[in-house]
Motif scaffolding. Structure first.
Motif, PDB file in Angstrom:
ATOM      1  N   GLU A  78       0.825  -1.207   0.000  1.00 33.40           N
ATOM      2  CA  GLU A  78       0.000   0.000   0.000  1.00 33.40           C
ATOM      3  C   GLU A  78       0.864   1.265   0.000  1.00 33.40           C
ATOM      4  N   ALA A  79       1.919   1.257   0.791  1.00 32.52           N
ATOM      5  CA  ALA A  79       2.806   2.423   0.857  1.00 32.52           C
ATOM      6  C   ALA A  79       3.536   2.633  -0.463  1.00 32.52           C
ATOM      7  N   CYS A  80       3.974   1.564  -1.098  1.00 30.91           N
ATOM      8  CA  CYS A  80       4.651   1.679  -2.397  1.00 30.91           C
ATOM      9  C   CYS A  80       3.695   2.181  -3.467  1.00 30.91           C
ATOM     10  N   GLU A  81       2.448   1.733  -3.432  1.00 27.91           N
ATOM     11  CA  GLU A  81       1.451   2.240  -4.381  1.00 27.91           C
ATOM     12  C   GLU A  81       1.241   3.733  -4.186  1.00 27.91           C
ATOM     13  N   PRO A  91       8.906  -4.193  -3.606  1.00 31.00           N
ATOM     14  CA  PRO A  91      10.016  -5.143  -3.647  1.00 31.00           C
ATOM     15  C   PRO A  91       9.575  -6.540  -3.198  1.00 31.00           C
ATOM     16  N   VAL A  92      10.340  -7.524  -3.594  1.00 29.50           N
ATOM     17  CA  VAL A  92      10.098  -8.895  -3.148  1.00 29.50           C
ATOM     18  C   VAL A  92      10.627  -9.001  -1.718  1.00 29.50           C
ATOM     19  N   THR A  93       9.768  -9.418  -0.800  1.00 35.33           N
ATOM     20  CA  THR A  93      10.155  -9.528   0.597  1.00 35.33           C
ATOM     21  C   THR A  93      10.388 -11.000   0.940  1.00 35.33           C
ATOM     22  N   LEU A  94      11.623 -11.313   1.273  1.00 35.73           N
ATOM     23  CA  LEU A  94      11.985 -12.663   1.696  1.00 35.73           C
ATOM     24  C   LEU A  94      11.893 -12.751   3.211  1.00 35.73           C
ATOM     25  N   SER A  95      11.943 -13.959   3.733  1.00 36.28           N
ATOM     26  CA  SER A  95      11.865 -14.130   5.184  1.00 36.28           C
ATOM     27  C   SER A  95      13.033 -13.435   5.883  1.00 36.28           C
ATOM     28  N   VAL A  96      14.189 -13.396   5.235  1.00 37.62           N
ATOM     29  CA  VAL A  96      15.349 -12.714   5.836  1.00 37.62           C
ATOM     30  C   VAL A  96      15.106 -11.213   5.960  1.00 37.62           C
ATOM     31  N   HIS A  97      14.380 -10.632   5.020  1.00 33.60           N
ATOM     32  CA  HIS A  97      14.037  -9.209   5.113  1.00 33.60           C
ATOM     33  C   HIS A  97      13.175  -8.947   6.352  1.00 33.60           C
ATOM     34  N   LYS A 150      16.911  -2.433   4.006  1.00 35.24           N
ATOM     35  CA  LYS A 150      17.327  -1.739   2.788  1.00 35.24           C
ATOM     36  C   LYS A 150      17.104  -2.685   1.618  1.00 35.24           C
ATOM     37  N   TYR A 151      16.231  -2.275   0.712  1.00 35.76           N
ATOM     38  CA  TYR A 151      15.995  -3.024  -0.520  1.00 35.76           C
ATOM     39  C   TYR A 151      16.842  -2.397  -1.621  1.00 35.76           C
ATOM     40  N   THR A 152      17.540  -3.218  -2.383  1.00 40.97           N
ATOM     41  CA  THR A 152      18.330  -2.727  -3.512  1.00 40.97           C
ATOM     42  C   THR A 152      17.574  -3.006  -4.805  1.00 40.97           C
ATOM     43  N   LYS A 153      18.156  -2.610  -5.923  1.00 37.72           N
ATOM     44  CA  LYS A 153      17.520  -2.829  -7.227  1.00 37.72           C
ATOM     45  C   LYS A 153      17.258  -4.308  -7.486  1.00 37.72           C
ATOM     46  N   ASP A 154      18.094  -5.179  -6.933  1.00 36.03           N
ATOM     47  CA  ASP A 154      17.940  -6.618  -7.136  1.00 36.03           C
ATOM     48  C   ASP A 154      16.691  -7.182  -6.464  1.00 36.03           C
ATOM     49  N   PHE A 175      15.913   4.234  -8.868  1.00 39.12           N
ATOM     50  CA  PHE A 175      16.621   4.592  -7.644  1.00 39.12           C
ATOM     51  C   PHE A 175      17.527   3.444  -7.210  1.00 39.12           C
ATOM     52  N   ASP A 176      18.430   3.737  -6.275  1.00 34.62           N
ATOM     53  CA  ASP A 176      19.398   2.742  -5.808  1.00 34.62           C
ATOM     54  C   ASP A 176      18.877   1.916  -4.633  1.00 34.62           C
ATOM     55  N   ILE A 177      18.255   2.595  -3.672  1.00 38.13           N
ATOM     56  CA  ILE A 177      17.867   1.931  -2.425  1.00 38.13           C
ATOM     57  C   ILE A 177      16.488   2.405  -1.970  1.00 38.13           C
ATOM     58  N   LEU A 178      15.713   1.462  -1.465  1.00 34.02           N
ATOM     59  CA  LEU A 178      14.488   1.770  -0.743  1.00 34.02           C
ATOM     60  C   LEU A 178      14.716   1.338   0.694  1.00 34.02           C
ATOM     61  N   GLU A 179      14.734   2.291   1.601  1.00 32.55           N
ATOM     62  CA  GLU A 179      14.884   1.982   3.023  1.00 32.55           C
ATOM     63  C   GLU A 179      13.500   1.995   3.666  1.00 32.55           C
ATOM     64  N   VAL A 180      13.246   0.986   4.473  1.00 33.77           N
ATOM     65  CA  VAL A 180      11.984   0.899   5.203  1.00 33.77           C
ATOM     66  C   VAL A 180      12.332   0.803   6.685  1.00 33.77           C
TER      67      VAL A 180
END
Length: 86
Positions: A36-39, A46-52, A63-67, A75-80
């Motif tokens: 919702e926030a990204c929309e 971003p794809v959220t893995l269990s490690v995230h 910190k989500y990167t382009k990958d 952009f380079d980084i999305l920090e949440v």
């Protein structure tokens, strides 16, 4: 849950948003709130893995990167950051 999202290019803040709802912090609610926030920010989710999510619970930040995005982003980084306890 209260999330602060920051979009950065080369460590320069380009866009930020504080998104809040009444849901408790768990993985399902986090993914829904992040979507919702990204929309609202008009960026892809971003794809959220269990490690995230484990990192968010332990350190209150991710910190989500382009990958981590399926779509190509300018952009380079999305920090949440989880600001619920503040």
């Amino acid at each position: 849950m209260k999330l602060w999202l920051r979009v950065k290019i080369k460590d320069k803040l380009i866009q930020n948003e504080l998104y809040e709802n009444a849901l408790p912090l768990n993985r399902l609610n986090y993914e829904q709130t992040l979507r919702e926030a990204c929309e609202k920010m008009d960026i892809s989710t971003p794809v959220t893995l269990s490690v995230h999510f484990k990192h968010l619970v332990k350190f209150n930040t991710i910190k989500y990167t382009k990958d981590d995005f399926i779509d190509r982003e300018d952009f380079d980084i999305l920090e949440v950051e989880n600001c619920s306890d503040l």
